[in-house]
Design a protein around this motif. Structure first.
Motif, PDB file in Angstrom:
ATOM      1  N   VAL A   1      64.480  64.952  54.499  1.00 54.54           N
ATOM      2  CA  VAL A   1      64.609  65.029  53.043  1.00 54.54           C
ATOM      3  C   VAL A   1      63.424  64.292  52.433  1.00 54.54           C
ATOM      4  N   GLY A   2      62.533  65.028  51.782  1.00 55.49           N
ATOM      5  CA  GLY A   2      61.296  64.462  51.270  1.00 55.49           C
ATOM      6  C   GLY A   2      61.520  63.530  50.090  1.00 55.49           C
ATOM      7  N   THR A   3      60.463  62.884  49.671  1.00 53.11           N
ATOM      8  CA  THR A   3      60.532  61.951  48.559  1.00 53.11           C
ATOM      9  C   THR A   3      59.268  62.084  47.722  1.00 53.11           C
ATOM     10  N   PHE A   4      59.211  61.382  46.621  1.00 53.76           N
ATOM     11  CA  PHE A   4      58.011  61.374  45.786  1.00 53.76           C
ATOM     12  C   PHE A   4      57.918  60.026  45.080  1.00 53.76           C
ATOM     13  N   THR A   5      56.709  59.690  44.650  1.00 58.83           N
ATOM     14  CA  THR A   5      56.489  58.455  43.916  1.00 58.83           C
ATOM     15  C   THR A   5      55.169  58.537  43.188  1.00 58.83           C
ATOM     16  N   ARG A   6      54.950  57.605  42.295  1.00 60.11           N
ATOM     17  CA  ARG A   6      53.686  57.501  41.567  1.00 60.11           C
ATOM     18  C   ARG A   6      52.990  56.216  42.008  1.00 60.11           C
ATOM     19  N   THR A   7      51.749  56.344  42.403  1.00 56.51           N
ATOM     20  CA  THR A   7      50.994  55.161  42.805  1.00 56.51           C
ATOM     21  C   THR A   7      50.789  54.237  41.603  1.00 56.51           C
ATOM     22  N   LYS A   8      50.556  52.978  41.905  1.00 58.99           N
ATOM     23  CA  LYS A   8      50.400  51.991  40.841  1.00 58.99           C
ATOM     24  C   LYS A   8      49.113  52.225  40.057  1.00 58.99           C
ATOM     25  N   GLU A   9      49.135  51.764  38.823  1.00 59.36           N
ATOM     26  CA  GLU A   9      47.955  51.892  37.983  1.00 59.36           C
ATOM     27  C   GLU A   9      46.859  50.943  38.440  1.00 59.36           C
ATOM     28  N   GLU A  10      45.636  51.290  38.062  1.00 61.19           N
ATOM     29  CA  GLU A  10      44.533  50.378  38.299  1.00 61.19           C
ATOM     30  C   GLU A  10      44.790  49.079  37.531  1.00 61.19           C
ATOM     31  N   ALA A  11      44.376  47.974  38.136  1.00 62.43           N
ATOM     32  CA  ALA A  11      44.534  46.702  37.440  1.00 62.43           C
ATOM     33  C   ALA A  11      43.773  46.755  36.116  1.00 62.43           C
ATOM     34  N   LYS A  12      44.486  46.556  35.050  1.00 64.59           N
ATOM     35  CA  LYS A  12      43.869  46.661  33.736  1.00 64.59           C
ATOM     36  C   LYS A  12      42.863  45.532  33.534  1.00 64.59           C
ATOM     37  N   GLN A  13      41.713  45.930  33.028  1.00 71.04           N
ATOM     38  CA  GLN A  13      40.678  44.945  32.763  1.00 71.04           C
ATOM     39  C   GLN A  13      41.105  44.040  31.607  1.00 71.04           C
ATOM     40  N   LYS A  14      40.950  42.745  31.806  1.00 69.17           N
ATOM     41  CA  LYS A  14      41.229  41.818  30.727  1.00 69.17           C
ATOM     42  C   LYS A  14      40.106  41.913  29.693  1.00 69.17           C
ATOM     43  N   THR A  15      40.492  42.019  28.462  1.00 68.64           N
ATOM     44  CA  THR A  15      39.520  42.157  27.385  1.00 68.64           C
ATOM     45  C   THR A  15      39.346  40.822  26.677  1.00 68.64           C
ATOM     46  N   MET A  16      38.100  40.350  26.652  1.00 70.01           N
ATOM     47  CA  MET A  16      37.793  39.088  25.987  1.00 70.01           C
ATOM     48  C   MET A  16      37.550  39.355  24.500  1.00 70.01           C
ATOM     49  N   GLU A  17      38.040  38.466  23.680  1.00 71.53           N
ATOM     50  CA  GLU A  17      37.855  38.589  22.237  1.00 71.53           C
ATOM     51  C   GLU A  17      36.576  37.864  21.803  1.00 71.53           C
ATOM     52  N   LEU A  18      35.758  38.551  21.044  1.00 70.30           N
ATOM     53  CA  LEU A  18      34.559  37.944  20.472  1.00 70.30           C
ATOM     54  C   LEU A  18      34.877  37.474  19.058  1.00 70.30           C
ATOM     55  N   LYS A  19      34.535  36.232  18.775  1.00 72.57           N
ATOM     56  CA  LYS A  19      34.730  35.692  17.437  1.00 72.57           C
ATOM     57  C   LYS A  19      33.422  35.777  16.657  1.00 72.57           C
ATOM     58  N   ASP A  20      33.559  36.114  15.404  1.00 73.91           N
ATOM     59  CA  ASP A  20      32.396  36.345  14.553  1.00 73.91           C
ATOM     60  C   ASP A  20      31.499  35.110  14.516  1.00 73.91           C
ATOM     61  N   GLY A  21      30.249  35.294  14.999  1.00 75.97           N
ATOM     62  CA  GLY A  21      29.259  34.226  14.910  1.00 75.97           C
ATOM     63  C   GLY A  21      29.307  33.198  16.013  1.00 75.97           C
ATOM     64  N   LYS A  22      30.149  33.380  17.016  1.00 76.31           N
ATOM     65  CA  LYS A  22      30.244  32.401  18.103  1.00 76.31           C
ATOM     66  C   LYS A  22      29.811  33.029  19.424  1.00 76.31           C
ATOM     67  N   VAL A  23      29.047  32.248  20.203  1.00 77.26           N
ATOM     68  CA  VAL A  23      28.527  32.737  21.481  1.00 77.26           C
ATOM     69  C   VAL A  23      29.622  32.665  22.548  1.00 77.26           C
ATOM     70  N   THR A  24      29.746  33.724  23.339  1.00 76.84           N
ATOM     71  CA  THR A  24      30.724  33.788  24.428  1.00 76.84           C
ATOM     72  C   THR A  24      29.996  33.924  25.757  1.00 76.84           C
ATOM     73  N   ASP A  25      30.326  33.068  26.710  1.00 77.21           N
ATOM     74  CA  ASP A  25      29.752  33.153  28.055  1.00 77.21           C
ATOM     75  C   ASP A  25      30.546  34.168  28.869  1.00 77.21           C
ATOM     76  N   VAL A  26      29.843  35.053  29.573  1.00 74.03           N
ATOM     77  CA  VAL A  26      30.485  36.134  30.341  1.00 74.03           C
ATOM     78  C   VAL A  26      29.920  36.131  31.754  1.00 74.03           C
ATOM     79  N   PHE A  27      30.828  36.215  32.738  1.00 78.58           N
ATOM     80  CA  PHE A  27      30.428  36.348  34.142  1.00 78.58           C
ATOM     81  C   PHE A  27      30.869  37.731  34.638  1.00 78.58           C
ATOM     82  N   VAL A  28      29.934  38.480  35.193  1.00 77.82           N
ATOM     83  CA  VAL A  28      30.221  39.818  35.705  1.00 77.82           C
ATOM     84  C   VAL A  28      29.896  39.853  37.191  1.00 77.82           C
ATOM     85  N   LYS A  29      30.862  40.289  38.010  1.00 80.39           N
ATOM     86  CA  LYS A  29      30.641  40.376  39.448  1.00 80.39           C
ATOM     87  C   LYS A  29      29.610  41.458  39.763  1.00 80.39           C
ATOM     88  N   ARG A  30      29.103  41.401  40.979  1.00 82.05           N
ATOM     89  CA  ARG A  30      28.162  42.432  41.438  1.00 82.05           C
ATOM     90  C   ARG A  30      28.822  43.817  41.341  1.00 82.05           C
TER      91      ARG A  30
END
Length: 568
Positions: free
Chosen positions: A328-357
């Motif tokens: 008796v077969g089955t079905f499922t949905r694979t998990k979603e991609e890990a949602k990227q966290k979104t950083m908030e930029l504040k008007d006029g303020k510098v934000t440091d960002v680190f991006v992996k390779r």
């Protein structure tokens, strides 16, 4: 108990009248009847205890025959539709007494025999319409000639037939456990682990079995035959059944007759059907995978797509007879991609960002007030970074950024901006990002187009070096630092120290040479020079210049290595 026999008597009963007497001169009769090739092509005989695969053309019925010689014989007939529903029925024509003995006399004309086969339909025992694997079972069947007629009204299709007169205890198909379900034991974004209980055919009956897993995105399959039909979209499977599984009762080429493929005499073993070939080429490609895994009953499937629904089927296959049964077969949905966290930029303020390779980061800027323009300052401290800016889903900007870049975009009331930063293949990236609705107020210093430091070779001495760099029309503060390095200071070492986001506060006080302000309204004259004293003869020095803006943020010029003279 009488088996189903491959015998000349069965074939003659199949092709002629139920009242036909078996001739004494069977060789002469055989040569006479075999000349009517079309007559033989219309029929097939089912062997006892062997599953056969065959083919149906749409709206063209196909008949199979077999004979039971003794009364009270157990009988089992199983039909497996592959890729489309079938209509099939099983009927019985009891044998007259003279058909079972050593008759005498001349045989009836062939055309009359064919007419009697058509007119005498017999007693219908069972009928079914659908795409399930269905069986007719009888513990005590009468003797007679049995006819199995099949029809496909939807399309050309494959099917399988199994018939036997052995007792029910001789299981032709692998057995399922008491719980025939396929369970999902682990679920990820790209992997699914399946588990099922083993078949009793291996543990109790000691018969060799193996398991096949089938996955697709459309639906579950009721038989392995159905799954293989979906897999085989090329002409090989669609027009060439397995050797020995689909056949006409006689090989006409062996007796010297030319083989014909038109009309009623068409045979899948002789030539692929053009009609079927066209149908196969027009069918959409099925996203189906079949993996046979031996006798283990747990399996992990990888390389799946995230957030996608898959259907999983497991089939247990008897390794000797090649018959199979579906769990008796089955079905499922694979998990979603890990949602990227979104950083908030504040008007006029510098934000440091680190991006992996080769990684990505998302920034969101939602001004609280109406604005006509938006300025994005991006300072890529190391390698180049790809930047995309979208406003309310619309792409406004897509560029590669190296060093410090400024982007001035037209604003829109209540607009929201999404910034995507994609890292370099070389390594991780460091950035400073600023978004502002007030372009006149800049946190980053104004920079010249050329940020190199020039050293004057003729002005080198044993204890000093003279360098120059460009400035801008805006008055800025410049600080110069020095650090002694060895003679083997490489470009790779130099590159590692090129993090432009590291300011003068990260340097040792002993490395500081001086700080000064300068600018020029004439850009051609916006050049400053500086002579660095107190150096050692024949030594190499790494020189750095920092420009510091009004907001305190600094940007480093490209480093320069100079070497003092050894002899003066």
């Amino acid at each position: 108990m009488a088996p189903l026999r491959w015998c000349l008597l069965c074939l003659l009963l199949l092709l002629g009248s139920r009242a036909q007497k078996f001739p004494t001169r069977d060789e002469e009769l055989f040569q006479m009847q075999i000349r009517d090739k079309t007559f033989f092509h219309d029929s097939s005989v089912i062997p006892d205890g062997a599953e056969i695969s065959s083919f149906l053309f749409r709206d063209t019925p196909k008949r199979f025959f077999f004979m039971v010689e003794e009364d009270n014989t157990p009988l089992s007939v199983t039909v497996t539709p592959c890729d489309t529903p079938l209509e099939w029925k099983l009927s019985l024509q009891e044998l007259p007494e003279e058909a079972s003995g050593e008759g005498s006399g001349e045989p009836e004309p062939l055309e009359r025999q064919k007419q009697q086969v058509t007119e005498e339909e017999g007693t219908e025992l069972f009928s079914y319409k659908g795409n399930d694997v269905e069986s007719f079972l009888s513990s005590s069947s009468p003797s007679g000639l049995y006819q199995l007629e099949l029809l496909s009204t939807e399309k050309d299709t494959h099917f399988q037939v199994y018939a036997t007169t052995t007792p029910e205890s001789d299981q032709p198909y692998p057995e399922l456990p008491y719980d025939p379900r396929v369970d999902i034991t682990a679920l990820g974004r790209t992997t699914v682990t399946l588990a099922w209980k083993p078949s009793p055919t291996a543990s109790l009956l000691k018969q060799p079995v193996h398991y096949c897993v089938v996955l697709n995105r459309q639906h579950n399959f009721k038989s392995l035959c159905a799954a293989e039909a979906g897999l085989s979209l090329d002409d090989t499977f669609m027009t060439a059944p397995k050797p020995g599984l689909d056949f006409s009762p006689f090989d006409f080429a062996h007796f010297g007759f030319p083989v014909e493929t038109s009309g009623q005499g068409r045979s899948l073993l002789v030539k692929p059907s053009p009609k079927l070939g066209r149908q196969a080429s027009l069918r959409p490609k099925a996203d189906i995978q079949k993996i046979c895994i031996g006798n283990k009953n747990i399996f992990t499937i990888s390389d799946l797509k995230p957030d996608t629904q898959y259907y999983f089927d497991v089939f247990v296959v008897n390794s000797r007879s090649n018959t199979s049964t579906a769990y008796v077969g089955t079905f499922t949905r694979t998990k979603e991609e890990a949602k990227q966290k979104t950083m908030e930029l504040k008007d006029g303020k510098v934000t440091d960002v680190f991006v992996k390779r080769k990684g990505m980061k998302f920034l969101r800027f939602a001004p609280v007030s109406s604005h006509q323009k938006v300025t994005f300052f991006v300072h890529s401290c190391l390698d180049a970074v790809q930047i995309q800016v979208r406003r309310d889903g619309q792409l406004l900007l897509s560029q590669s950024v190296e060093g410090v870049r400024q982007f001035l975009l037209r604003g829109k009331p209540k607009a929201k901006y999404l910034v995507r930063l994609k890292g370099s293949r070389k390594g991780a990236s460091l950035l400073k990002v600023l978004a502002s609705t007030r372009p006149s107020k800049q946190a980053f210093p104004a920079l010249p187009e050329d940020m190199r430091i020039k050293a004057f070779d003729r002005l080198r001495t044993c204890s000093s070096a003279t360098v120059a760099w460009l400035g801008t029309q805006e008055r800025n503060k410049f600080c110069i630092y020095k650090k002694e390095v060895d003679d083997h200071y490489s470009e790779e070492q130099k590159r590692r120290e090129q993090n432009q986001c590291l300011g003068p506060d990260m340097r040792k006080k002993s490395e500081k040479v001086l700080c000064k302000y300068f600018h020029s309204q004439n850009l051609q004259k916006a050049v400053t020079t500086e002579t660095i004293q107190g150096l050692q003869p024949g030594r190499a020095y790494l020189l750095d210049v920092y420009v510091i803006g009004h907001g305190g943020h600094s940007v480093k010029y490209q480093s320069k290595v100079v070497k003092t003279r050894k002899f003066c």
